[in-house]
Design an enzyme around this catalytic site. Structure first.
Site, PDB file in Angstrom:
ATOM      1  CG  PHE A 255      -0.589  -8.005  -4.531  1.00 45.17           C
ATOM      2  CD1 PHE A 255      -1.846  -7.524  -4.189  1.00 45.17           C
ATOM      3  CD2 PHE A 255       0.488  -7.658  -3.733  1.00 45.17           C
ATOM      4  CE1 PHE A 255      -2.028  -6.719  -3.066  1.00 45.17           C
ATOM      5  CE2 PHE A 255       0.316  -6.852  -2.603  1.00 45.17           C
ATOM      6  CZ  PHE A 255      -0.943  -6.388  -2.268  1.00 45.17           C
TER       7      PHE A 255
ATOM      8  CG  ASP B 169       6.556  -6.489  -7.993  1.00 44.00           C
ATOM      9  OD1 ASP B 169       7.404  -6.683  -7.105  1.00 44.00           O
ATOM     10  OD2 ASP B 169       5.416  -6.049  -7.757  1.00 44.00           O
TER      11      ASP B 169
ATOM     12  CE  LYS C 146       6.090  -8.807   0.018  1.00 46.59           C
ATOM     13  NZ  LYS C 146       5.027  -8.536   0.971  1.00 46.59           N
TER      14      LYS C 146
END
Ligand code: PLP
Length: 405
Positions: free
Chosen positions: A142, A227, A256
């Site tokens: 993802f 990532d 985030k």
């Protein structure tokens, strides 16, 4: 996340696009690890906005920095230098051992930045023929929802109806370093990998996988890009999840928690020879690196270090995992985690994870199901032992009820 397409809450009057199916709770306020709904009921947040709220809700120091910076200078675009950006980038680079950084806003934008950097590096530095660059990604990944990110996705729903897709993508099984080596061609620019797959259900690769992949990438002159949008900044008990295997990537994507739970702030960080492929005008973002984001990002990093949030994540993560593993139920088939990031995997023939997440809301605990079988516990890194006990106690009650019902 197919179940995210379930019915919409009645309160929305049909105005909101149906790209989410929120759990049945309407939140109005947050502080630390708690949030409150519109009826004044308190919940413990064991999801922290998919790890974006590692500092807890409305961290008073971050709110103060945000407020002061907003009054001083918020947005000017990168057309001008500001006094906030460079200190922020220096701090981020030094904390994750990278040479240079490029600021964006969301995680997906920083992933796009990484892909662009890898492609240009492949053409200008590695000598791949123009338009032939390949990026290798992992099955089950993802990397966000942009067209570039979904071109890498193997999840049918994320792609369905959105083609045609960016070419130059190869997919390998996650956790299989030999498969990576076999997939590399002279045109491979980068291997993009989540060190632990979050959305896939906290999938932890076999020990040695990351270091072996990094070695393979080095041997074939391929960029190893991590990532760490969700895993980074302490979530797994180390600053980067790559640190668990002492891997130093060629590039790292952060997002985030970098925004301190207040703003979208992301970075692509890399070795100098990789980032140096960008020249003025190649790439950018109106909001990326704005003074407000940079001030909050810098303070967020300072707090991670000062308050030892990485160490807390390791210690309390062990405790959370230990507590969860004491819960024995025929409904549960696996419990796994690293740092304050645990996944409870439910037997699909017994129960749907969404049902567990809904029952947990009723019990005052917020979390989220993923891929029909897993619910995640990813609380703010400021959580205390007592608060973990509170959440686990509620979880035990919910499991007992669901078992009997
Ligand atoms: N990369 C990873 C590993 C993620 O977990 C996410 C979001 O969950 C993203 C990228 C995309 O981040 P954003 O939603 O901020 O675009």
């Amino acid at each position: 996340m197919n179940n995210d397409m379930q019915s919409q809450p009645e309160s929305d009057d049909g105005v909101c696009a149906r790209n989410y199916a929120p759990l049945p709770v309407r939140l109005v306020r947050g502080s630390g690890v708690y949030v409150w709904d519109d009826a004044g009921r308190r919940y413990i947040d064991m999801m922290s906005a998919y790890s974006a709220v590692s500092h807890g809700h409305s961290h008073p120091e971050l709110v103060r920095v945000l407020h002061e910076q907003a009054q001083r200078l918020a947005i000017v675009s990168r057309a001008f230098e500001t006094d906030r950006l460079i200190p922020f980038l220096k701090r981020a680079c030094s904390m994750v051992g990278m040479d240079m950084a490029l600021p964006m806003n969301t995680g997906a934008e920083a992933v796009e930045t990484a892909i662009k950097a890898a492609r240009k590096w492949a053409y200008r530095v590695k000598g791949v023929a123009e338009d032939e660059c390949e990026i290798i990604a992992c099955e089950g990944n993802f990397h966000g929802r942009t067209l570039g990110a979904i071109a890498l996705s193997t999840e049918r729903q994320y792609r369905d109806g959105f083609g045609p897709f960016m070419p130059g993508v190869r997919i390998v099984p996650f956790g299989d370093a030999n498969a990576l080596e076999r997939a590399i061609t002279p045109n491979t620019g980068a291997f993009l990998v989540e060190p632990i797959q979050g959305e896939a259900g906290i999938r932890i690769p076999p020990a040695g996988y990351l270091s072996r992949c990094a070695e393979i990438c080095r041997a074939h002159n391929v960029l190893f890009i991590a990532d760490e949008v969700q895993t980074g900044l302490g979530r797994t008990g180390r600053m980067l999840a790559c640190d668990h295997e002492n891997v130093r990537p060629a590039g790292v994507v952060l997002g985030k928690a970098l925004g301190g739970g207040l703003l979208p702030v992301s970075l692509f960080l890399a070795r100098r020879d990789v980032m140096s492929v960008f020249t003025p005008g190649d790439h950018g973002s109106t909001f990326g690196g704005n003074p407000l984001a940079a001030a909050v990002g810098l303070a967020a990093l300072d707090i991670i270090e000062r308050d030892r949030l990485v160490e807390r994540s390791a210690e309390l993560g062990d405790y959370l995992l230990e507590c969860l593993r004491r819960v024995h139920s025929p409904l549960i088939r696996d419990i796994r985690g690293r740092g304050l990031w645990c996944g409870v995997d439910f037997a699909p023939d017994r129960i749907h994870a969404r049902r567990v997440a809904e029952a947990l809301v009723q019990a005052g605990v917020l979390t989220k199901d993923t891929h029909e079988t897993v619910i995640r516990f990813a609380p703010p890194l400021i959580i205390t032992r007592e608060q973990i006990d509170e959440a686990v106690e509620a979880f035990v009650g919910v499991i007992q009820t669901l078992e009997s019902g």
